[in-house]
Design an enzyme around this catalytic site. Structure first.
Site, PDB file in Angstrom:
ATOM      1  CB  CYS A 202       0.170   1.070   4.510  1.00 46.16           C
ATOM      2  SG  CYS A 202       1.662   0.811   3.508  1.00 46.16           S
TER       3      CYS A 202
ATOM      4  CB  CYS B 196       2.938   3.994   1.406  1.00 40.64           C
ATOM      5  SG  CYS B 196       2.848   2.509   0.366  1.00 40.64           S
TER       6      CYS B 196
ATOM      7  CD  GLU C 251       0.298   4.254  -1.511  1.00 41.88           C
ATOM      8  OE1 GLU C 251       0.359   3.155  -2.135  1.00 41.88           O
ATOM      9  OE2 GLU C 251      -0.380   4.408  -0.489  1.00 41.88           O
TER      10      GLU C 251
ATOM     11  CG  HIS D 186       1.756  -0.987  -1.041  1.00 42.38           C
ATOM     12  ND1 HIS D 186       1.391  -0.609   0.217  1.00 42.38           N
ATOM     13  CD2 HIS D 186       1.783  -2.343  -1.026  1.00 42.38           C
ATOM     14  CE1 HIS D 186       1.203  -1.673   0.967  1.00 42.38           C
ATOM     15  NE2 HIS D 186       1.445  -2.747   0.234  1.00 42.38           N
TER      16      HIS D 186
END
Length: 158
Positions: A86, A89, A58, A56
């Site tokens: 999420c 993360c 992040e 992701h």
């Protein structure tokens, strides 16, 4: 940081999200800044290109910042991300000790930042949320239309 700074850094995160879009990735971008407002890292989703569910925006930004700073502790840093983080993360944010998270669009399906991060770190949501949402909506609309087009082409024998 003030709202103008938040918009400036969120705009940089949106530019990263656009890079993701151009690479046929879910358009989420992230930027990590120092307490002085210097950009340490910027990244976007690379789940498809890296063939990894954990890549992701992040995570990519955190890894790049830790490498650049030669330190896994990012406690005086801020993370700007175009979509609410999420659960995975949020765990990385907590473990890397990021001091502040600013996100654009809320994620009613997968975002859990307020339940996990609130009270532990400074959290601000809704910065440039319309721009962030528009990128995501257009991406998923395009994907749905492409699926419909391919499905009808298959039915027509094309």
């Amino acid at each position: 940081m003030n709202k103008l700074d938040d918009k400036y850094f969120m705009d940089l995160a949106l530019k990263e999200a656009e890079k993701a879009l151009n690479n046929d990735e879910v358009p989420v971008g992230a930027v990590i800044t120092s307490i002085g407002g210097n950009v340490i890292s910027s990244a976007f989703n690379t789940v498809e290109s890296d063939i990894s569910c954990i890549m992701h925006a992040e995570i990519n930004a955190i890894l790049a910042a830790q490498k650049k700073l030669h330190n896994w502790r990012l406690d005086e840093c801020s993370l700007y991300v175009t979509l609410e983080p999420c659960i995975m993360c949020c765990g990385a944010i907590l473990l890397s000790r990021i001091g502040r998270v600013v996100y654009g669009a809320a994620d009613p399906k997968g975002g859990v930042s307020s339940s996990i991060l609130s009270g532990k770190i400074e959290l601000t949501g809704g910065i440039m949320d319309e721009e962030s949402s528009m990128l995501l909506k257009s991406f998923f609309k395009s994907k749905r239309e492409n699926i419909r087009y391919n499905k009808s082409a298959d039915e027509d024998g094309s």
